[in-house]
Design a protein around this motif. Sequence first.
Motif, PDB file in Angstrom:
ATOM      1  N   PRO A 276      75.622 105.040  75.504  1.00  0.00           N
ATOM      2  CA  PRO A 276      74.641 104.844  76.577  1.00  0.00           C
ATOM      3  C   PRO A 276      75.195 105.430  77.881  1.00  0.00           C
ATOM      4  N   ALA A 277      74.469 106.365  78.471  1.00  0.00           N
ATOM      5  CA  ALA A 277      74.880 106.952  79.757  1.00  0.00           C
ATOM      6  C   ALA A 277      74.016 106.318  80.841  1.00  0.00           C
ATOM      7  N   ILE A 278      74.645 105.617  81.758  1.00  0.00           N
ATOM      8  CA  ILE A 278      73.878 104.870  82.766  1.00  0.00           C
ATOM      9  C   ILE A 278      74.271 105.276  84.181  1.00  0.00           C
ATOM     10  N   ASP A 279      73.275 105.246  85.070  1.00  0.00           N
ATOM     11  CA  ASP A 279      73.506 105.427  86.510  1.00  0.00           C
ATOM     12  C   ASP A 279      73.309 104.067  87.166  1.00  0.00           C
ATOM     13  N   VAL A 280      74.334 103.613  87.898  1.00  0.00           N
ATOM     14  CA  VAL A 280      74.350 102.247  88.440  1.00  0.00           C
ATOM     15  C   VAL A 280      74.530 102.294  89.956  1.00  0.00           C
ATOM     16  N   LYS A 281      73.780 101.422  90.646  1.00  0.00           N
ATOM     17  CA  LYS A 281      73.858 101.352  92.107  1.00  0.00           C
ATOM     18  C   LYS A 281      74.855 100.268  92.534  1.00  0.00           C
ATOM     19  N   PHE A 282      75.842 100.647  93.357  1.00  0.00           N
ATOM     20  CA  PHE A 282      76.754  99.708  94.010  1.00  0.00           C
ATOM     21  C   PHE A 282      76.307  99.602  95.474  1.00  0.00           C
ATOM     22  N   ARG A 283      75.881  98.411  95.881  1.00  0.00           N
ATOM     23  CA  ARG A 283      75.361  98.246  97.254  1.00  0.00           C
ATOM     24  C   ARG A 283      76.486  98.266  98.279  1.00  0.00           C
ATOM     25  N   VAL A 284      76.270  99.009  99.345  1.00  0.00           N
ATOM     26  CA  VAL A 284      77.232  99.049 100.445  1.00  0.00           C
ATOM     27  C   VAL A 284      77.177  97.697 101.168  1.00  0.00           C
ATOM     28  N   ALA A 285      78.345  97.058 101.304  1.00  0.00           N
ATOM     29  CA  ALA A 285      78.387  95.705 101.883  1.00  0.00           C
ATOM     30  C   ALA A 285      78.060  95.697 103.373  1.00  0.00           C
ATOM     31  N   ASP A 286      78.474  96.731 104.094  1.00  0.00           N
ATOM     32  CA  ASP A 286      78.278  96.779 105.546  1.00  0.00           C
ATOM     33  C   ASP A 286      77.592  98.084 105.914  1.00  0.00           C
ATOM     34  N   PRO A 287      76.245  98.129 105.844  1.00  0.00           N
ATOM     35  CA  PRO A 287      75.531  99.372 106.137  1.00  0.00           C
ATOM     36  C   PRO A 287      75.812  99.912 107.528  1.00  0.00           C
ATOM     37  N   ALA A 288      75.975  99.021 108.501  1.00  0.00           N
ATOM     38  CA  ALA A 288      76.218  99.483 109.869  1.00  0.00           C
ATOM     39  C   ALA A 288      77.506 100.297 109.929  1.00  0.00           C
TER      40      ALA A 288
ATOM     41  N   ASP B 299      70.817 117.218  93.235  1.00  0.00           N
ATOM     42  CA  ASP B 299      69.572 117.692  92.626  1.00  0.00           C
ATOM     43  C   ASP B 299      69.459 117.271  91.169  1.00  0.00           C
ATOM     44  N   SER B 300      70.538 117.434  90.404  1.00  0.00           N
ATOM     45  CA  SER B 300      70.488 117.076  88.988  1.00  0.00           C
ATOM     46  C   SER B 300      70.342 115.567  88.814  1.00  0.00           C
ATOM     47  N   ALA B 301      70.970 114.775  89.686  1.00  0.00           N
ATOM     48  CA  ALA B 301      70.860 113.316  89.596  1.00  0.00           C
ATOM     49  C   ALA B 301      69.435 112.863  89.902  1.00  0.00           C
ATOM     50  N   LEU B 302      68.820 113.391  90.981  1.00  0.00           N
ATOM     51  CA  LEU B 302      67.450 113.006  91.336  1.00  0.00           C
ATOM     52  C   LEU B 302      66.478 113.377  90.222  1.00  0.00           C
ATOM     53  N   SER B 303      66.710 114.545  89.624  1.00  0.00           N
ATOM     54  CA  SER B 303      65.873 114.964  88.499  1.00  0.00           C
ATOM     55  C   SER B 303      65.998 113.983  87.342  1.00  0.00           C
ATOM     56  N   ARG B 304      67.220 113.512  87.101  1.00  0.00           N
ATOM     57  CA  ARG B 304      67.457 112.545  86.029  1.00  0.00           C
ATOM     58  C   ARG B 304      66.707 111.240  86.298  1.00  0.00           C
ATOM     59  N   TYR B 305      66.592 110.863  87.584  1.00  0.00           N
ATOM     60  CA  TYR B 305      65.933 109.609  87.945  1.00  0.00           C
ATOM     61  C   TYR B 305      64.411 109.769  88.038  1.00  0.00           C
TER      62      TYR B 305
END
Length: 943
Positions: free
Chosen positions: A205-217, A285-291
């Motif tokens: 399984p090939a997965i793309d996972v989001k890690f949230r930035v703790a301090d956006p500022a 570009d390739s990542a956005l296309s994948r999503y």
Amino acid sequence: MTDYKKTLNLPDTPFPMRGDLAKREPVMLKAWEEKDLYQRIREACKGRPKFVLHDGPPYANGDIHIGHAVNKILKDIIIKSKTLAGFDAPYVPGWDCHGLPIEHQIEKKYGKNLPGDKVRELCRAFAKEQVARQKADFIRLGVLGDWDNPYLTMNYRTEAGIIRALGKIHENGYLYQGQKPVNWCIDCGSALAEAEVEYEDKTSPAIDVKFRVADPAAFWQKVLKPSDDLLPPVTHDDKPVYVVIWTTTPWTLPANQAVSLNPDEEYVAIDTGSEFLLLADALADSALSRYGILKADVSIAGRCTGAALEHMLLQHPFYSRQVPIILGEHVTMDAGTGAVHTAPAHGVDDYVVGQKYGLPVDNPVGNDGRFFDSVPLVGGLSIWKANEVVIQALEKNGLLLKNEKLQHSYPHCWRHRTPIIFRATPQWFISMDKEVSRKNHGEVAQSLRESATAAVEATAFYPSWGKARLEAMVNNRPDWCISRQRNWGVPMALFVNKETHELHPRTSELLEQVAQRVEQEGIEAWFRLDAKELLGEEAKDYKKLTDTLDVWFDSGTTHDTVLKPDPQLKYPADLYLEGSDQHRGWFQSSLLTGCAIDGRAPYDALLTHGFVVDGHGHKMSKSRGNVIAPQKVMDTSGADILRLWVGSTDYSGELSISDEILKRVVESYRRIRNTLRFLLANLADFDSSTDAVPIEQWLEIDRYILAFTRRLQDKVVEDYCNFDFHLIVHRLHNFCSEDLGGFYLDVLKDRLYTASANGLPRRSAQSALHHIAHSLVRLFAPILSFTSEEVWQYLHGDSENSIFLHTWHRLPPQPDEEALVTRWSRIRELRSQVQKALEESRASGKIGSSLAAEVQIRVSGDDFSLLESLGDDLRLVMITSAAQAVHIEKLEGESIAVTPSVHPKCERCWHYREDVGVDREHPTICGRCVSNLYGAGEARRYA
């Protein structure tokens, strides 16, 4: 009326035309054993310079296959050629006897729950049986060696030597204990060596996972707008920011401790409308296309280098901890997102970069491939089942951007053919990069990698490409994990402190004490040992290790355990010879242990051979039905056919074999055997001590063929020195079929059969044949060992003698060899033109045999002088009843005229001669035959 056929000197020999090798070879092997040939060779070689080829031990498990046969035959060819070249070249065969494959066989037969002592007992007995089976087949191949005294890594003395070798490496400072990821086979329940890993396709399984930035500022302070102006501060209430990773091992996310970026690559923050995604610019570009996100629907909100985001914290996707962004050169732009999920317990690159940042090496997976029960979310699950659970959790948390199946190359256990994992466990390692000062290197500090690289540079490679291959492997390999968690192996006979985990301060002394016990009782002595016997009261503070050594350490230290102690061998070896896979295996383990112990490679040269494939280039496999068993070939065609196939194939690449290829080898063998038989048959009445003619009295063609044979012998001996065996077979086969069969012997038959039996012309020919036979049979001996020995017995008539007790034949010298070769090379070229003309006349029905013809050769310049110089012998060279050279002025007027002879045919020599019947007492034969039978015999000078 006289029967003139009976007056001919017809060839006669009991040497059979048919080899019948499958029946004769075992008889010869028995004779070699009865007269203890190997030891007789050792006696004959005493005092000569040593040449040692150290045997890479085959594994004692299963019958030999065609690859084994190639390996052992190549070694035997080298040993025999070095012996014939005047060296003392002992050959001590060996076997690798410990390790998981044997233990696995015992587990399959008796189950996994046997006591350790019983496992070792059964493994030792099994290995002994396998050695006996393999040894019988190796001997059947015609391989000469010290088969009564081979080295076995399970011999008590060798087991003790392996422990001592470990002690030397420890003393030199290369041994350490560490918790780092190693190749781990769940089925084996043990760490694996690099050489025990093969790469095969696997669907993951090939997965793309989001890690949230703790301090956006803080994030936006690091990221520049496209206009290079700082974006307005972003609060936590605004759209979230995520760093996106891509992985094919979802099960490793519970062990995630960081996300790695490439410090020099540019990253872009992409506004999707609902969130910001950080991706490498090169992969966006390739990542956005994948999503499934259209480029027109997004915008770049900012960009920065990976270095700008170092130490920024991210929220783990399903645990409550935060993990940092770190920087690593291992992050490439080949695939994914440019952000790499980092779990130091599950990857070598992750471990290395994690050490730099002080990340914990927490391994949540047990020996059986299951998560420890205490691990949240996936506790108790197998890693493969955990993949599904992790993906479901990511989906539930809204952090899964993509999930798809990917087929890719993945490491597998070479025994079980199952995927392995990287798993951090407490193991023992030999350090590649720690700089140490060793006694034999003075005060110069050097890492093992540096020492091994220098040793590779000092090694000769056959073929030369082996150097770059081994060098690359040394440069890229991690520290060597030498500990295993098994029963059947040489123990890591170490004591570690229960609290500090440090080695006992008297480790070197204790290792020697253990080695002495193992030398008497085998490795069982360690497993039976009570620590108090060696440590006394200290035993309560120390733990006795139960780990065993990597089996590659066993074979890799045989330079220390076999070469050095054996007085008939020497260290370093002149040559190691194995298949190309051993750049990862034995070549490398020997190199590393040699450098760790002595600061040099244990060999001066490495020879590499390729793998055996079928006639279409496919790998041998039972499922394909293309396996050629060496046992079957030996039982039907004979070992010499296998040996000739090996010798005639360029081993530097793949070696192709099939039934069709073997048929062609058999045909080549027959031509060679027939040539040898012709030589023997025409030497049947020749005694070199009484019948040999001084070389200055030989006919010129005989002196030419001797000069030609010397050139051939010099080239073949040089080819043996360079290990170019396929060139040798090509040269010798051509010599038999073209130079002898197609020319010299063809011309010679008339003289051998019709000349006076004891006259100079025939004895000159036999003198030349004597030297050719002795040279040729010895040149063939390393390859066609059985056939050459058979020929030798007929040449000598002494069953106690052996060709392998001798050296290359010494051909008598003559002063004008270069001129002879040049002169006769041109004669042969002109003769070929005549033969072509004769063949055309024969095909048209103008003549029958060539002896029924007369030829007129119209030539100019030096060619006329050359042919005219042969006088009446010109016809004998051309094998016609008459031949005349006619001088012409211009080259373009050269021609060959063939006419049928008008003269009667001699009943004895079959020449068409004017003087047939001149002697009334012998009306059916020519004057030459009358002279040879009843007179002084004909006089010849050239042929």
